[in-house]
Design an enzyme around this catalytic site. Structure first.
Site, PDB file in Angstrom:
ATOM      1  N   LYS A 169       0.776  -1.215   0.074  1.00  0.00           N
ATOM      2  CA  LYS A 169       0.015   0.027  -0.086  1.00  0.00           C
ATOM      3  C   LYS A 169       0.864   1.197   0.012  1.00  0.00           C
ATOM      4  O   LYS A 169       1.653   1.531   1.107  1.00  0.00           O
ATOM      5  CB  LYS A 169      -1.098   0.016   1.096  1.00  0.00           C
ATOM      6  CG  LYS A 169      -1.842   1.200   1.119  1.00  0.00           C
ATOM      7  CD  LYS A 169      -2.586   1.486   2.411  1.00  0.00           C
ATOM      8  CE  LYS A 169      -2.038   2.414   3.387  1.00  0.00           C
ATOM      9  NZ  LYS A 169      -1.824   3.727   2.608  1.00  0.00           N
ATOM     10  N   GLY A 220       7.087   4.589   8.318  1.00  0.00           N
ATOM     11  CA  GLY A 220       6.305   5.793   8.544  1.00  0.00           C
ATOM     12  C   GLY A 220       6.416   6.328   9.903  1.00  0.00           C
ATOM     13  O   GLY A 220       7.732   6.182  10.437  1.00  0.00           O
ATOM     14  N   SER A 221       5.651   6.927  10.523  1.00  0.00           N
ATOM     15  CA  SER A 221       5.715   7.755  11.586  1.00  0.00           C
ATOM     16  C   SER A 221       5.848   6.603  13.028  1.00  0.00           C
ATOM     17  O   SER A 221       5.196   5.499  12.662  1.00  0.00           O
ATOM     18  CB  SER A 221       4.844   8.696  11.910  1.00  0.00           C
ATOM     19  OG  SER A 221       3.495   8.233  11.997  1.00  0.00           O
ATOM     20  N   THR A 224       2.043   5.913  13.998  1.00  0.00           N
ATOM     21  CA  THR A 224       1.507   4.742  13.261  1.00  0.00           C
ATOM     22  C   THR A 224       2.189   3.680  13.438  1.00  0.00           C
ATOM     23  O   THR A 224       1.445   2.379  13.553  1.00  0.00           O
ATOM     24  CB  THR A 224       1.508   5.258  11.908  1.00  0.00           C
ATOM     25  OG1 THR A 224       0.927   6.543  11.671  1.00  0.00           O
ATOM     26  CG2 THR A 224       0.675   4.179  10.992  1.00  0.00           C
ATOM     27  N   GLY A 225       3.448   3.520  13.756  1.00  0.00           N
ATOM     28  CA  GLY A 225       4.185   2.255  14.186  1.00  0.00           C
ATOM     29  C   GLY A 225       3.558   1.547  15.415  1.00  0.00           C
ATOM     30  O   GLY A 225       3.484   0.210  15.308  1.00  0.00           O
ATOM     31  N   GLU A 374      10.859  15.882  15.702  1.00  0.00           N
ATOM     32  CA  GLU A 374      11.205  15.637  14.451  1.00  0.00           C
ATOM     33  C   GLU A 374      10.355  16.677  13.497  1.00  0.00           C
ATOM     34  O   GLU A 374       9.374  16.734  13.393  1.00  0.00           O
ATOM     35  CB  GLU A 374      10.768  14.320  14.010  1.00  0.00           C
ATOM     36  CG  GLU A 374      11.246  13.824  12.790  1.00  0.00           C
ATOM     37  CD  GLU A 374      10.588  12.388  12.097  1.00  0.00           C
ATOM     38  OE1 GLU A 374       9.463  12.194  12.612  1.00  0.00           O
ATOM     39  OE2 GLU A 374      11.524  11.821  11.355  1.00  0.00           O
TER      40      GLU A 374
HETATM   41  P1  NAD Z   1       2.455   7.883   8.452  1.00  0.00           P
HETATM   42  O1  NAD Z   1       2.700   6.965   9.380  1.00  0.00           O
HETATM   43  O2  NAD Z   1       1.387   9.121   8.768  1.00  0.00           O
HETATM   44  O3  NAD Z   1       1.954   7.226   7.117  1.00  0.00           O
HETATM   45  C1  NAD Z   1       2.738   5.941   6.599  1.00  0.00           C
HETATM   46  C2  NAD Z   1       1.913   5.015   5.897  1.00  0.00           C
HETATM   47  O4  NAD Z   1       1.108   4.449   6.795  1.00  0.00           O
HETATM   48  C3  NAD Z   1       0.861   5.501   4.913  1.00  0.00           C
HETATM   49  O5  NAD Z   1       0.802   4.712   3.688  1.00  0.00           O
HETATM   50  C4  NAD Z   1      -0.509   5.687   5.683  1.00  0.00           C
HETATM   51  O6  NAD Z   1      -1.564   5.581   4.851  1.00  0.00           O
HETATM   52  C5  NAD Z   1      -0.414   4.341   6.640  1.00  0.00           C
HETATM   53  N1  NAD Z   1      -1.160   4.721   7.883  1.00  0.00           N
HETATM   54  C6  NAD Z   1      -1.527   5.663   8.433  1.00  0.00           C
HETATM   55  N2  NAD Z   1      -2.292   5.395   9.322  1.00  0.00           N
HETATM   56  C7  NAD Z   1      -2.255   3.874   9.757  1.00  0.00           C
HETATM   57  C8  NAD Z   1      -2.761   3.058  10.400  1.00  0.00           C
HETATM   58  N3  NAD Z   1      -3.536   3.386  11.627  1.00  0.00           N
HETATM   59  N4  NAD Z   1      -2.522   1.434  10.426  1.00  0.00           N
HETATM   60  C9  NAD Z   1      -1.607   1.112   9.174  1.00  0.00           C
HETATM   61  N5  NAD Z   1      -1.318   1.759   8.466  1.00  0.00           N
HETATM   62  C10 NAD Z   1      -1.351   3.432   8.509  1.00  0.00           C
HETATM   63  O7  NAD Z   1       3.743   8.346   7.788  1.00  0.00           O
HETATM   64  P2  NAD Z   1       4.297   9.392   7.088  1.00  0.00           P
HETATM   65  O8  NAD Z   1       3.852  10.955   7.302  1.00  0.00           O
HETATM   66  O9  NAD Z   1       3.654   9.267   5.487  1.00  0.00           O
HETATM   67  O10 NAD Z   1       5.682   9.455   6.676  1.00  0.00           O
HETATM   68  C11 NAD Z   1       6.586  10.288   7.720  1.00  0.00           C
HETATM   69  C12 NAD Z   1       7.144   9.623   8.624  1.00  0.00           C
HETATM   70  O11 NAD Z   1       7.868   8.685   8.360  1.00  0.00           O
HETATM   71  C13 NAD Z   1       8.163  10.315   9.555  1.00  0.00           C
HETATM   72  O12 NAD Z   1       7.920  10.162  10.917  1.00  0.00           O
HETATM   73  C14 NAD Z   1       9.434   9.731   9.192  1.00  0.00           C
HETATM   74  O13 NAD Z   1      10.484   9.945  10.096  1.00  0.00           O
HETATM   75  C15 NAD Z   1       9.173   8.304   9.001  1.00  0.00           C
HETATM   76  N6  NAD Z   1       9.807   7.689   7.960  1.00  0.00           N
HETATM   77  C16 NAD Z   1      10.821   6.804   8.441  1.00  0.00           C
HETATM   78  C17 NAD Z   1      11.820   6.065   7.823  1.00  0.00           C
HETATM   79  C18 NAD Z   1      12.743   4.975   8.144  1.00  0.00           C
HETATM   80  O14 NAD Z   1      13.220   4.235   7.576  1.00  0.00           O
HETATM   81  N7  NAD Z   1      13.000   4.826   9.418  1.00  0.00           N
HETATM   82  C19 NAD Z   1      11.894   6.405   6.277  1.00  0.00           C
HETATM   83  C20 NAD Z   1      11.067   7.352   5.914  1.00  0.00           C
HETATM   84  C21 NAD Z   1      10.133   8.055   6.521  1.00  0.00           C
END
Ligand code: NAD
Length: 475
Positions: A169, A220-221, A224-225, A374
Site C-alpha cells: 500500500k 512511517g511515523s 502509526t508504528g 522531528e
Molecule cells: P504515516 O505513519 O502517517 O503514514 C505511513 C503509511 O502508513 C501511509 O501509507 C499511511 O496511509 C499508513 N497508515 C496511516 N495510518 C495507519 C494505521 N493506523 N495503520 C496502518 N497504516 C496506516 O507516516 P508519513 O507521514 O507518511 O511519513 C513520515 C514519517 O515516516 C516520519 O516520521 C519519518 O521519519 C518516517 N520515516 C521513517 C523512515 C525509516 O526508514 N525509519 C523512512 C521514511 C520515513
C-alpha cells in the site's frame, strides 16, 4: 480529463468506482485519480497473494533473483518517465527524484544478490542439525510519502526474493510512480506475487488486522508504528517497523569549516528535510560555531526554493498540506519564544504550493520544540556545545535512535564517539549513505527490526531447524 492510475491485483490492472485525488504540492493542482480500496479489494489482493505463495515459495531462489533483477531493469529503462512523475506527486527536485528512481533500482538489484543458505548447527557422529529459512507467507507492505519508490522497492525486493508474496500500500499522497511501476512490471512478475493497492489511511489497519497476512513491513511515523504493533498482535504477525528519527550531527572543533558547511546543509535540506535520517539537530563545537554557522547560512542563500520541475531548484515544497502546516507551526513556536534565526522564519502560508523557506536557527535551547521534535521540513537548529561528554548526552536525550553523524579530522575519535551514540546507524564525515548490504534499523522508538542486508532479508523468513539423529536409524 484527469488520468486514473489503476491498481495491480493478481496480475491485472484494476480500477474501482471509489477514487481519491492526488495533488501536486508545487501548485496544489489535482494531477490524477487512484483507486480508493477497501476490504473487498484487499481481500482479493490477499487471496491472490496467498494463491501465488504456493508456487512462488517453492520457486528456486535463483529464479526469484532473476525476477527482482528484471523489476530493477524495468525501473531503470523507464527512469525518465518515472522521475518526472515522482517530482510531480512528491515535490522533490528532478535531480533528487532521479536519484531516488536509480537508487531504488540499484538497491533492488544489489539485494537480489543476497543468499538464504542453510546453516549447519551440528554435524557430529550422533546427529546432523541444519537451519533452513522458510518464507513467512503473505506480506503487507505499508509505505510513506517521502521516498515512495525507494521505500516500495525496499519492501518488494527482499519480500519476493525470500519467497514471500506481497500486498503493498503506497501512501495516499504519493501513489503514482509506484502504480506506474506496477503497470510496467505486470508481465515481468508472476500473477499475485506483487499486488499494489491504494487507499486512504483507513486501509492501513485493515492490512494490519487481515487474518491471512503473515507479516507487516512498515515505514512511517512512530505514532502509526505503535498502532501497527498493536494491530499485528492479535494473531502475532511478524513486524518490521522503520519509524521516525531526530538525528544529531556533531561537529568537532577540528572539522574543516569550509568543507563541511555545504555537506551539513544538504544532510538537513535534501528532500526539503523530509528524510527519516536527515540531520535534524546540528551540534557545533563552540570554537568553530560562529564561523561554521555563518558559512552554512551563507551557503543557504545560494539554494533556490521552488517547483522541483524547474531547473535550478534545490529545495522543493513540503509534500502535503498537513505536514506543511506542522512545519509552519514549529517555526511559529520558535518565533513566539524569541529564538534567533540565521535565515528564514517566514510563516505566512499565503501563495500557492506548500513552500517553506530555508530556515536555520541560531542556538535555540535544547527543550525548544524545534529541537526536541522531528521537524520533517527545511528547518535546521544549530546548537553550540563545549565538551564531548555533554554533546553525547544531549544527542542521546531523545526517544528516537535512528542515525547520527560525527564530523572530524580524526576518524578514530569519530568512531570512539559513535560507539557512545544510541542509534542504529552512525556516519563519520558523511550522512544519508545506506548500504544494501548493511542492516538499517532504529534503536529505541525509531524502529523494530531492520531492513537491508542479510539481517533485513531474514526478517521475511522463519528459521526451521531439522535434526537427523544419525545413530538411531531403525535397522
Ligand atoms: P504515516 O505513519 O502517517 O503514514 C505511513 C503509511 O502508513 C501511509 O501509507 C499511511 O496511509 C499508513 N497508515 C496511516 N495510518 C495507519 C494505521 N493506523 N495503520 C496502518 N497504516 C496506516 O507516516 P508519513 O507521514 O507518511 O511519513 C513520515 C514519517 O515516516 C516520519 O516520521 C519519518 O521519519 C518516517 N520515516 C521513517 C523512515 C525509516 O526508514 N525509519 C523512512 C521514511 C520515513
Amino acid at each position: 480529463m484527469t488520468k486514473t492510475f489503476p491498481n495491480l491485483i493478481d496480475g491485472e490492472m484494476v480500477e474501482t468506482s471509489a477514487t481519491m485525488e492526488v495533488v501536486n504540492p508545487a501548485n496544489e493542482e489535482v494531477i490524477a485519480l487512484v483507486p480508493s480500496c477497501g476490504k473487498d479489494e484487499l481481500d482479493r489482493a490477499v487471496a491472490a497473494a496467498r494463491r501465488a505463495f504456493k508456487t512462488w515459495s517453492k520457486t528456486p531462489i535463483e529464479d526469484r533473483r532473476k525476477v527482482v533483477q528484471a523489476i530493477s531493469g524495468v525501473i531503470k529503462e523507464n527512469a525518465d518517465e518515472l522521475f518526472r512523475l515522482l517530482t510531480t506527486e512528491q515535490g522533490k527536485p528532478h535531480d533528487q527524484a532521479k536519484g531516488e528512481i536509480f537508487g531504488a533500482a540499484g538497491m533492488a538489484a544489489a539485494q537480489s544478490t543476497l543468499d538464504l543458505d542453510d546453516e549447519i548447527n551440528e554435524d557430529s557422529d550422533a546427529r546432523l542439525s541444519r537451519t533452513r529459512r522458510v518464507p513467512v507467507g503473505v506480506v503487507g507492505g505499508i509505505v510513506p510519502w517521502n521516498f515512495p519508490v525507494m521505500m516500495a522497492m525496499q519492501k518488494v525486493a527482499p519480500a519476493i526474493l525470500s519467497g514471500c508474496t506481497i500486498v503493498l500500500k503506497p501512501s495516499p499522497f504519493t501513489p503514482l510512480a509506484t502504480l506506474r511501476i506496477a503497470e510496467l512490471i505486470k508481465d515481468v512478475v508472476p500473477a499475485g506475487v506483487v499486488n499494489i493497492i491504494t487507499g486512504e489511511d483507513s486501509l492501513g489497519p485493515l492490512i494490519t488486522g487481515h487474518p491471512d497476512i503473515d507479516k507487516i513491513t512498515f515505514t512511517g511515523s512512530t505514532a502509526t508504528g505503535k498502532k501497527i504493533m498493536e494491530g499485528a498482535s492479535a494473531d502475532l504477525k511478524r513486524i518490521t517497523l522503520e519509524l521516525g528519527g531526530n538525528d544529531a550531527s556533531i561537529v568537532l572543533p577540528d572539522a574543516n569549516v569550509e568543507k563541511v558547511a555545504e555537506q551539513l546543509f544538504w544532510s538537513s535540506f535534501s528532500n526539503a528535510g523530509q528524510i527519516c535520517v536527515a540531520a535534524k539537530r546540528i551540534y557545533i563545537h563552540e570554537d568553530i560555531y560562529d564561523d561554521l554557522s555563518a558559512a552554512i547560512a551563507e551557503y543557504a542563500k545560494t539554494v533556490k526554493v521552488g517547483d522541483g520541475s524547474e531547473q535550478g531548484t534545490g529545495v522543493g515544497p513540503i509534500q502535503n498540506k498537513k505536514q506543511y502546516e506542522r512545519v509552519l507551526e514549529l517555526v511559529q513556536d520558535a518565533k513566539d519564544n524569541g529564538y534567533k534565526f540565521l535565515t528564514g522564519g517566514d510563516t505566512d502560508p499565503s501563495g500557492t504550493g506548500y513552500y517553506v523557506p530555508i530556515t536555520i536557527l541560531d542556538n535555540p535551547p535544547e527543550d525548544a520544540r524545534i529541537v526536541a521534535e522531528e521537524q520533517f521540513g527545511p528547518v535546521m537548529p544549530l546548537m553550540k556545545f563545549a565538551t564531548e561528554d555533554e554533546v553525547i548526552e544531549r544527542a542521546n536525550n531523545s526517544e528516537y535512535g535512528l542515525a547520527g553523524a560525527i564530523w572530524t579530522a580524526n576518524p578514530d575519535k569519530g568512531v570512539e564517539m559513535a560507539e557512545q551514540l544510541e542509534t542504529g546507524t552512525v556516519w563519520i564525515n558523511e550522512f544519508l549513505h545506506l548500504s544494501p548490504f548493511a542492516p538499517f534499523g532504529g534503536h529505541k522508538q525509531s524502529g523494530f527490526g531492520a531492513e537491508y542486508g542479510k539481517e533485513g532479508l531474514l526478517e521475511f523468513t522463519y528459521p526451521q531447524v531439522i535434526t537427523v539423529k544419525k545413530d538411531n536409524v531403525p535397522a
